[in-house]
Design an enzyme around this catalytic site. Sequence first.
Site, PDB file in Angstrom:
ATOM      1  N   GLU A  44     -39.626 -70.237  18.167  1.00 49.12           N
ATOM      2  CA  GLU A  44     -39.886 -69.370  16.837  1.00 49.12           C
ATOM      3  C   GLU A  44     -41.066 -69.685  16.210  1.00 49.12           C
ATOM      4  O   GLU A  44     -40.966 -70.795  15.721  1.00 49.12           O
ATOM      5  CB  GLU A  44     -38.445 -69.337  16.295  1.00 49.12           C
ATOM      6  CG  GLU A  44     -38.501 -68.385  14.883  1.00 49.12           C
ATOM      7  CD  GLU A  44     -37.440 -68.344  14.295  1.00 49.12           C
ATOM      8  OE1 GLU A  44     -37.140 -67.435  13.268  1.00 49.12           O
ATOM      9  OE2 GLU A  44     -36.525 -69.430  14.343  1.00 49.12           O
ATOM     10  N   ASN A 104     -49.302 -76.032  12.432  1.00 48.06           N
ATOM     11  CA  ASN A 104     -49.880 -74.820  12.140  1.00 48.06           C
ATOM     12  C   ASN A 104     -50.082 -73.966  13.202  1.00 48.06           C
ATOM     13  O   ASN A 104     -50.588 -74.152  14.293  1.00 48.06           O
ATOM     14  CB  ASN A 104     -51.100 -75.202  11.338  1.00 48.06           C
ATOM     15  CG  ASN A 104     -51.927 -73.885  10.720  1.00 48.06           C
ATOM     16  OD1 ASN A 104     -51.597 -72.610  11.212  1.00 48.06           O
ATOM     17  ND2 ASN A 104     -52.673 -74.159   9.877  1.00 48.06           N
ATOM     18  N   ASP A 126     -45.085 -63.470   7.338  1.00 48.76           N
ATOM     19  CA  ASP A 126     -45.636 -63.122   6.261  1.00 48.76           C
ATOM     20  C   ASP A 126     -46.704 -61.875   6.408  1.00 48.76           C
ATOM     21  O   ASP A 126     -47.479 -61.852   7.633  1.00 48.76           O
ATOM     22  CB  ASP A 126     -46.703 -64.292   5.772  1.00 48.76           C
ATOM     23  CG  ASP A 126     -47.432 -63.977   4.350  1.00 48.76           C
ATOM     24  OD1 ASP A 126     -47.697 -62.827   4.081  1.00 48.76           O
ATOM     25  OD2 ASP A 126     -47.676 -64.906   3.810  1.00 48.76           O
ATOM     26  N   LYS A 130     -52.779 -57.171   2.316  1.00 51.18           N
ATOM     27  CA  LYS A 130     -54.294 -56.531   1.938  1.00 51.18           C
ATOM     28  C   LYS A 130     -55.050 -56.650   3.355  1.00 51.18           C
ATOM     29  O   LYS A 130     -54.873 -57.310   4.066  1.00 51.18           O
ATOM     30  CB  LYS A 130     -54.798 -57.471   1.264  1.00 51.18           C
ATOM     31  CG  LYS A 130     -54.138 -57.458  -0.400  1.00 51.18           C
ATOM     32  CD  LYS A 130     -54.868 -58.473  -0.974  1.00 51.18           C
ATOM     33  CE  LYS A 130     -54.191 -58.567  -2.646  1.00 51.18           C
ATOM     34  NZ  LYS A 130     -54.870 -59.625  -3.542  1.00 51.18           N
ATOM     35  N   ASP A 162     -39.249 -56.917   7.758  1.00 59.78           N
ATOM     36  CA  ASP A 162     -38.737 -55.614   6.893  1.00 59.78           C
ATOM     37  C   ASP A 162     -40.116 -55.027   6.618  1.00 59.78           C
ATOM     38  O   ASP A 162     -39.976 -53.887   5.743  1.00 59.78           O
ATOM     39  CB  ASP A 162     -38.161 -56.503   5.857  1.00 59.78           C
ATOM     40  CG  ASP A 162     -39.129 -57.272   4.960  1.00 59.78           C
ATOM     41  OD1 ASP A 162     -39.860 -58.307   5.495  1.00 59.78           O
ATOM     42  OD2 ASP A 162     -38.997 -57.132   3.658  1.00 59.78           O
ATOM     43  N   THR A 200     -31.310 -64.052  10.760  1.00 57.05           N
ATOM     44  CA  THR A 200     -32.176 -64.851  10.021  1.00 57.05           C
ATOM     45  C   THR A 200     -31.684 -64.790   8.546  1.00 57.05           C
ATOM     46  O   THR A 200     -31.002 -63.950   8.116  1.00 57.05           O
ATOM     47  CB  THR A 200     -33.690 -64.633  10.041  1.00 57.05           C
ATOM     48  OG1 THR A 200     -33.968 -63.423   9.164  1.00 57.05           O
ATOM     49  CG2 THR A 200     -34.136 -64.483  11.248  1.00 57.05           C
ATOM     50  N   GLU A 201     -32.054 -65.818   7.751  1.00 61.04           N
ATOM     51  CA  GLU A 201     -31.686 -65.757   6.150  1.00 61.04           C
ATOM     52  C   GLU A 201     -32.280 -64.598   5.773  1.00 61.04           C
ATOM     53  O   GLU A 201     -31.465 -63.816   5.181  1.00 61.04           O
ATOM     54  CB  GLU A 201     -32.350 -66.951   5.621  1.00 61.04           C
ATOM     55  CG  GLU A 201     -31.696 -68.183   5.808  1.00 61.04           C
ATOM     56  CD  GLU A 201     -32.217 -68.888   7.082  1.00 61.04           C
ATOM     57  OE1 GLU A 201     -31.833 -70.209   7.221  1.00 61.04           O
ATOM     58  OE2 GLU A 201     -33.214 -68.543   7.744  1.00 61.04           O
ATOM     59  N   TYR A 202     -33.497 -64.159   6.115  1.00 61.79           N
ATOM     60  CA  TYR A 202     -34.042 -62.969   5.330  1.00 61.79           C
ATOM     61  C   TYR A 202     -33.152 -61.658   5.889  1.00 61.79           C
ATOM     62  O   TYR A 202     -32.970 -60.679   5.125  1.00 61.79           O
ATOM     63  CB  TYR A 202     -35.428 -62.929   5.745  1.00 61.79           C
ATOM     64  CG  TYR A 202     -36.497 -63.692   4.703  1.00 61.79           C
ATOM     65  CD1 TYR A 202     -36.707 -63.548   3.725  1.00 61.79           C
ATOM     66  CD2 TYR A 202     -37.354 -65.049   5.424  1.00 61.79           C
ATOM     67  CE1 TYR A 202     -37.478 -64.313   2.616  1.00 61.79           C
ATOM     68  CE2 TYR A 202     -38.118 -65.683   4.693  1.00 61.79           C
ATOM     69  CZ  TYR A 202     -38.321 -65.296   3.356  1.00 61.79           C
ATOM     70  OH  TYR A 202     -39.001 -66.190   2.485  1.00 61.79           O
ATOM     71  N   GLU A 203     -33.077 -61.761   7.087  1.00 64.67           N
ATOM     72  CA  GLU A 203     -32.378 -60.617   7.631  1.00 64.67           C
ATOM     73  C   GLU A 203     -31.083 -60.131   7.099  1.00 64.67           C
ATOM     74  O   GLU A 203     -30.722 -59.169   6.817  1.00 64.67           O
ATOM     75  CB  GLU A 203     -32.218 -60.899   9.031  1.00 64.67           C
ATOM     76  CG  GLU A 203     -31.891 -59.615   9.874  1.00 64.67           C
ATOM     77  CD  GLU A 203     -32.016 -59.762  11.378  1.00 64.67           C
ATOM     78  OE1 GLU A 203     -31.815 -58.876  12.015  1.00 64.67           O
ATOM     79  OE2 GLU A 203     -32.138 -60.846  11.674  1.00 64.67           O
TER      80      GLU A 203
END
Length: 238
Positions: A44, A104, A126, A130, A162, A200-203
């Site tokens: 991941e 990284n 992320d 832009k 998302d 995931t947490e965001y999901e």
Amino acid sequence: MRLRGRKGIREEIERQQELIILDPRELKGKWSEVFGNAQPIHAELGMGKGRFISEMSLKHPDINFIGIDMYDELIRKSSEKARAAHGKESEQGAIANLRLLLFNIEHIEDAFAEGELERIYLNFSDPWPKKKHARRRLTHRGFVEKYIQILNDKGEIHLKTDSQILFEFSLNSFADMGLRMRNISLHLHAEGIHPDYVMTEYETKFADKGMNIHRCEVVIGSQALEEHLAALKKQQSL
């Protein structure tokens, strides 16, 4: 993006050498030796707080998992999630099928040899909305070419986001490279969340708010593509 971690965080993660790897470049081409077996390796890229990779490693003991992030604080939180998921036997020592890398992703080809991974997860990366930052998106051609290099014959990329901007960009990026996509979803949880699904947490947060989750799978490896085309042919003949 800067994360404010508690004092002594570097010392804390340095004490967990069985789980956390601070310089994965030394292990390029040796990951099967690290895990001590020839099981498939899934990674991941940008694991955040580590819920997904921790639960996946618990749910699939026959697969080796690697979670990667570049922030000390997220590595620390991920190690806590991993040990909580795997229970008391992992409180101090190693977790057999999981490693966390402080690294990284821009230099991902320095951490893995050609064909060393079987699957790459890009979960809520992320979006860099832009246009001038498009090259930083993890589905930009420059990154995808690196993924292709380190994925094996069964290689796949699984993307979830998302961000409509990132998803549209990603689909175009994959298509421009001539890559085959499948299981494209514009609203992954429209009919509810499957009980076996690892989120995931965001999901979880986005799904609770009824927000759309976009998802697709990209078939990379020759064997994976052959199996995908065979499945399509069988489906069409029914």
